[in-house]
Scaffold this motif. Structure first.
Motif, PDB file in Angstrom:
ATOM      1  N   PHE A 287      42.854  24.780  55.917  1.00  0.00           N
ATOM      2  CA  PHE A 287      41.895  25.408  55.002  1.00  0.00           C
ATOM      3  C   PHE A 287      42.271  24.943  53.401  1.00  0.00           C
ATOM      4  O   PHE A 287      41.179  24.900  52.751  1.00  0.00           O
ATOM      5  N   SER A 288      43.573  25.036  52.925  1.00  0.00           N
ATOM      6  CA  SER A 288      43.835  24.416  51.583  1.00  0.00           C
ATOM      7  C   SER A 288      43.298  23.235  51.253  1.00  0.00           C
ATOM      8  O   SER A 288      42.920  22.919  49.909  1.00  0.00           O
ATOM      9  N   ARG A 289      43.125  22.276  52.351  1.00  0.00           N
ATOM     10  CA  ARG A 289      42.661  20.902  51.948  1.00  0.00           C
ATOM     11  C   ARG A 289      41.141  20.996  51.527  1.00  0.00           C
ATOM     12  O   ARG A 289      40.535  19.856  50.816  1.00  0.00           O
ATOM     13  N   LYS A 290      40.292  21.997  51.478  1.00  0.00           N
ATOM     14  CA  LYS A 290      39.008  21.581  51.105  1.00  0.00           C
ATOM     15  C   LYS A 290      38.877  22.360  49.757  1.00  0.00           C
ATOM     16  O   LYS A 290      37.860  22.402  49.115  1.00  0.00           O
ATOM     17  N   ILE A 291      40.101  22.910  49.299  1.00  0.00           N
ATOM     18  CA  ILE A 291      40.017  23.582  47.829  1.00  0.00           C
ATOM     19  C   ILE A 291      40.783  22.526  46.773  1.00  0.00           C
ATOM     20  O   ILE A 291      41.942  22.143  47.206  1.00  0.00           O
ATOM     21  N   PRO A 292      40.289  22.421  45.814  1.00  0.00           N
ATOM     22  CA  PRO A 292      40.981  21.372  44.789  1.00  0.00           C
ATOM     23  C   PRO A 292      42.214  22.340  44.004  1.00  0.00           C
ATOM     24  O   PRO A 292      41.961  23.348  43.636  1.00  0.00           O
ATOM     25  N   LEU A 293      43.447  22.101  44.188  1.00  0.00           N
ATOM     26  CA  LEU A 293      44.670  22.607  43.641  1.00  0.00           C
ATOM     27  C   LEU A 293      45.577  21.554  42.877  1.00  0.00           C
ATOM     28  O   LEU A 293      45.533  20.443  43.157  1.00  0.00           O
ATOM     29  N   PRO A 294      46.176  22.321  41.979  1.00  0.00           N
ATOM     30  CA  PRO A 294      47.333  21.265  41.386  1.00  0.00           C
ATOM     31  C   PRO A 294      48.415  20.793  42.227  1.00  0.00           C
ATOM     32  O   PRO A 294      48.542  21.236  43.277  1.00  0.00           O
ATOM     33  N   HIS A 295      48.860  19.721  41.859  1.00  0.00           N
ATOM     34  CA  HIS A 295      49.918  19.089  42.714  1.00  0.00           C
ATOM     35  C   HIS A 295      51.105  19.861  43.202  1.00  0.00           C
ATOM     36  O   HIS A 295      51.263  19.783  44.478  1.00  0.00           O
ATOM     37  N   ARG A 296      51.352  20.765  42.192  1.00  0.00           N
ATOM     38  CA  ARG A 296      52.685  21.549  42.624  1.00  0.00           C
ATOM     39  C   ARG A 296      52.309  22.513  43.673  1.00  0.00           C
ATOM     40  O   ARG A 296      52.921  22.765  44.729  1.00  0.00           O
ATOM     41  N   THR A 297      51.248  22.995  43.635  1.00  0.00           N
ATOM     42  CA  THR A 297      50.660  23.972  44.874  1.00  0.00           C
ATOM     43  C   THR A 297      50.487  23.229  46.076  1.00  0.00           C
ATOM     44  O   THR A 297      50.857  23.718  47.036  1.00  0.00           O
ATOM     45  N   LYS A 298      49.967  22.024  46.141  1.00  0.00           N
ATOM     46  CA  LYS A 298      49.782  21.272  47.188  1.00  0.00           C
ATOM     47  C   LYS A 298      51.001  20.780  47.739  1.00  0.00           C
ATOM     48  O   LYS A 298      51.497  21.023  49.150  1.00  0.00           O
ATOM     49  N   MET A 299      52.296  20.468  46.886  1.00  0.00           N
ATOM     50  CA  MET A 299      53.566  20.339  47.526  1.00  0.00           C
ATOM     51  C   MET A 299      53.930  21.401  48.322  1.00  0.00           C
ATOM     52  O   MET A 299      54.928  21.288  49.063  1.00  0.00           O
ATOM     53  N   ALA A 300      53.763  22.871  47.392  1.00  0.00           N
ATOM     54  CA  ALA A 300      54.332  23.930  48.132  1.00  0.00           C
ATOM     55  C   ALA A 300      53.889  24.172  49.448  1.00  0.00           C
ATOM     56  O   ALA A 300      54.540  24.647  50.509  1.00  0.00           O
ATOM     57  N   LEU A 301      52.502  23.816  49.735  1.00  0.00           N
ATOM     58  CA  LEU A 301      51.853  23.798  51.078  1.00  0.00           C
ATOM     59  C   LEU A 301      52.538  22.883  52.040  1.00  0.00           C
ATOM     60  O   LEU A 301      52.380  23.406  53.228  1.00  0.00           O
ATOM     61  N   THR A 302      52.480  21.774  51.710  1.00  0.00           N
ATOM     62  CA  THR A 302      53.068  20.706  52.500  1.00  0.00           C
ATOM     63  C   THR A 302      54.519  20.998  52.852  1.00  0.00           C
ATOM     64  O   THR A 302      54.972  20.851  54.204  1.00  0.00           O
TER      65      THR A 302
END
Length: 415
Positions: A348-363
């Motif tokens: 679901f988060s891949r549809k939302i533009p997020l900062p790099h650090r937030t994407k890293m936390a999800l991964t």
């Protein structure tokens, strides 16, 4: 930088028009030009994604709360304390797996800090241990050398707990006197210092339950799974509170646009973190009842998806906390649900533009979740070897840490 990338994208678009104009001649030339056009389109898409991500980073970078030097010092202290609590949880898990927790039959805050040194002192300690149910029922053939091993395991856990208490209390007094703590931080620090003392008392209250004589002489001596869960749960609360405080003082907070999708993702992250917490807590009941040794197969439990002895205790509610089969079944369901929820949240988060650090936390959360479930299944299939089981218990802390990190990344920016 944004203007430059936009200008470069326009040039790339003009290049595509040129390629279309030159697309004539033999079929081989046409195929070659078509491949070039497709490649240029891919470059354009990548550039657009990079521009969007940098635009978000630039927008959030200018909307962060400044961090003072004293906040950084206090934040690092809280992170160090959370690391020490994690060490205590891991060491406590190893102590439980090696069945060493009942080797020290009394509790003194200062007196027991000095271990036995002479043979007479060791024999006196061993004789005290022989008066309690664990030796009489399980370890009546234990030698003094074997007793020393389990005694030192429990001693290490208790001494580490005392070190954790000092790591909280002594720096807190120093920071308080130096005036480095804000009004809100003082309340949090008081809670942490009080809670770490409560945690030590709760640990002894748990050990006492394993030293008591049972109504039935054939009962296996073990600590109460309820007290074990309370002891672990309070340690996890202490760990989470310290980690959250450290992150709040060290990581600049993003100002994200409050869209409907972001609000939904934030609620998703909160629910997932709660699910991870309760999954870790259910592991205390698995450890307390040795439920990991009941059904050592996966995905089925034996030959059935739902075992026959799932609800054999009466009343039915008693099965959830005292039936080893039900306890293992619940832990499986919670673990699988946690991984499924984390996977769905990541997609679901891949549809939302997020900062790099937030994407890293999800991964990182997704990667640790699949590693943790792999460790859990391996521990089960291999009949709970101590090193692998201890690694699985450590993985629960890592997974909880990733969930908290993501929650911190997605929290609301103060107005």
């Amino acid at each position: 930088m944004l203007l430059f990338l936009t200008f470069r994208s326009v040039l790339t678009q003009n290049r595509l028009h040129l390629l279309r104009f030159m697309n004539n001649g033999t079929p081989e030339r046409k195929l070659l030009w078509q491949r070039l056009v497709q490649k240029q389109r891919q470059i354009i898409q990548k550039q657009k994604g990079a521009v969007q991500e940098r635009f978000i980073s630039a927008r959030t970078a200018g909307n962060t709360i400044p961090i003072s030097s004293t906040d950084r010092i206090v934040g690092r202290w809280l992170l160090a304390c959370s690391g020490m609590v994690a060490g205590a949880v891991i060491l406590g898990g190893v102590t439980r797996l090696t069945e060493s927790g009942l080797s020290m039959v009394d509790w003194h805050l200062v007196k027991e800090m000095k271990p036995p040194t002479t043979k007479d002192e060791w024999m006196a300690e061993f004789i005290k241990y022989q008066q309690f149910p664990e030796f009489k029922i399980l370890n009546h053939e234990m030698t003094l050398t074997e007793f020393k091993f389990i005694w030192y395991m429990e001693y290490s856990h208790r001494m580490w707990g005392r070190a954790v208490g000092l790591a909280y209390i002594l720096p807190a007094i120093y920071f308080w006197k130096k005036g480095w703590l804000s009004r809100g931080t003082k309340g949090g620090v008081l809670f942490l210092c009080s809670f770490v003392c409560f945690q030590g008392l709760l640990g002894w209250y748990m050990v006492k339950s394993g030293l008591e004589e049972k109504a039935n002489s054939y009962d296996i001596p073990r600590v109460s799974q309820y007290r074990l869960a309370a002891h672990l749960g309070s340690a996890l609360v202490l760990y989470c509170a310290s980690l959250w405080g450290g992150l709040s003082m060290l990581l600049p907070q993003h100002k994200l646009p409050e869209t409907h999708q972001l609000l939904k993702l934030r609620r998703f992250a909160h629910g997932t973190a709660g699910l991870v917490f309760f999954t870790a807590l259910s592991g205390a009941f698995v450890a307390g009842l040795d439920a990991g040794l009941v059904y050592n197969s996966f995905p089925k439990m034996g030959d059935r998806w739902i075992p026959e002895d799932l609800l054999t205790f009466s009343p039915v509610l008693k099965n959830i906390f005292e039936n080893p089969t039900t306890v293992q079944f619940d832990h499986r369901i919670l673990g699988i649900s946690s991984v499924a929820a984390i996977t769905a949240m990541y997609l679901f988060s891949r549809k939302i533009p997020l900062p790099h650090r937030t994407k890293m936390a999800l991964t990182c959360l997704l990667a640790v979740a699949y590693l943790q479930v792999t460790l859990g299944i391996s521990t089960l299939l291999l009949y709970v070897p101590t090193p692998l089981a201890a690694t699985h218990q450590s993985g629960s802390l890592a997974l909880l840490s990733m969930a908290l990190w993501l929650m911190h990344e997605l929290r609301r920016f103060p107005k």
